[in-house]
Design an enzyme around this catalytic site. Structure first.
Site, PDB file in Angstrom:
ATOM      1  N   ASP A   8      54.379  36.641  29.733  1.00 11.49           N
ATOM      2  CA  ASP A   8      53.338  36.497  30.767  1.00 11.49           C
ATOM      3  C   ASP A   8      52.739  37.804  31.297  1.00 11.49           C
ATOM      4  O   ASP A   8      52.559  37.941  32.516  1.00 11.49           O
ATOM      5  CB  ASP A   8      53.892  35.699  31.950  1.00 11.49           C
ATOM      6  CG  ASP A   8      54.337  34.301  31.594  1.00 11.49           C
ATOM      7  OD1 ASP A   8      54.226  33.921  30.416  1.00 11.49           O
ATOM      8  OD2 ASP A   8      54.829  33.588  32.497  1.00 11.49           O
ATOM      9  N   LYS A 106      52.647  27.736  28.363  1.00 12.79           N
ATOM     10  CA  LYS A 106      53.520  26.936  29.224  1.00 12.79           C
ATOM     11  C   LYS A 106      52.803  26.627  30.541  1.00 12.79           C
ATOM     12  O   LYS A 106      51.795  27.245  30.868  1.00 12.79           O
ATOM     13  CB  LYS A 106      54.830  27.674  29.495  1.00 12.79           C
ATOM     14  CG  LYS A 106      54.674  29.023  30.165  1.00 12.79           C
ATOM     15  CD  LYS A 106      55.980  29.804  30.133  1.00 12.79           C
ATOM     16  CE  LYS A 106      55.891  31.133  30.839  1.00 12.79           C
ATOM     17  NZ  LYS A 106      55.700  31.042  32.287  1.00 12.79           N
ATOM     18  N   CYS A 151      59.773  33.925  35.758  1.00 14.29           N
ATOM     19  CA  CYS A 151      59.585  33.516  34.362  1.00 14.29           C
ATOM     20  C   CYS A 151      60.486  34.269  33.390  1.00 14.29           C
ATOM     21  O   CYS A 151      61.000  33.691  32.433  1.00 14.29           O
ATOM     22  CB  CYS A 151      58.121  33.661  33.972  1.00 14.29           C
ATOM     23  SG  CYS A 151      57.060  32.538  34.920  1.00 14.29           S
TER      24      CYS A 151
END
Length: 203
Positions: A8, A106, A151
């Site tokens: 990310d 996701k 995350c």
């Protein structure tokens, strides 16, 4: 085989973004240097629909940082971030993507949040990351990216649970730090679960 997993590193999680991680941009040169040491590189990407249930804006009267029940799970409410096809959801322009083999998206289900690169928070949705890595013969997973206390942490823990020898590259991640010591707590939690913590210089 070993793989580098980049979590990310997107505009909304970097300074100037909707949900910025302090100094998050400082890990980009480290990650780019790391990529030269790996032949197998994959990445995850937060990819939310506009109506995602983790956005405070979709819960009238609820503030960012508050909590709601989302599909049976206690959910912290975030600013609107990483909306599909938005500039904020794109990877930072300075991040080298040339060698990436695949990107796993996701957070696409509006009814459940997804911190981990492997599963949603209810463990009902599977991104396919684990099966893909195993089918390619990956046994060792080196994880970096954003954010260490969300995350990255959940990706590392799921990586261990999926049977990978999982390393966290500590200087190639930063934390949201809603609480001052969240980064240290996340490192401790990952290590207690079986993660191997190391510095990029030792790879």
């Amino acid at each position: 085989m070993k793989a580098l997993l980049i979590v990310d590193v997107q505009n909304d999680f970097l300074p100037g973004g909707a949900l910025p991680v302090k100094d998050g941009d400082l890990i980009i040169p480290i990650i780019n240097k790391l990529q030269k040491k790996f032949s197998f590189i994959v990445a995850t990407q937060d990819w939310h629909p506009e109506n995602h249930g983790s956005f405070a804006a979709n819960h009238g009267g609820h503030e960012i940082g508050g909590f709601v029940q989302l599909n049976g799970v206690k959910q912290i409410l975030w600013p609107v971030h990483c909306v599909q096809e938005s500039q904020g959801a794109e990877f930072h322009q300075d991040l080298d993507k040339e060698k990436w083999i695949r990107i796993f998206q996701k957070g696409t289900n509006p009814l459940v949040d997804s911190y981990s690169g492997f599963f949603d928070n209810n463990k009902n949705g599977d991104t396919g990351l684990s099966d893909f890595l195993k089918s390619e013969g990956v046994r060792e997973l080196y994880v970096c990216g954003l954010a260490a206390d969300y995350c990255v942490k959940f990706t590392v823990i799921d990586g261990i649970d999926e049977g990978f020898t999982t390393y966290l590259i500590t200087d190639a991640t930063k934390a949201v730090n809603l609480q001052e010591d969240d980064f240290e707590k996340a490192l401790e939690e990952m290590e207690d679960h079986g993660a191997i913590l190391l510095d990029s210089s030792s790879i």
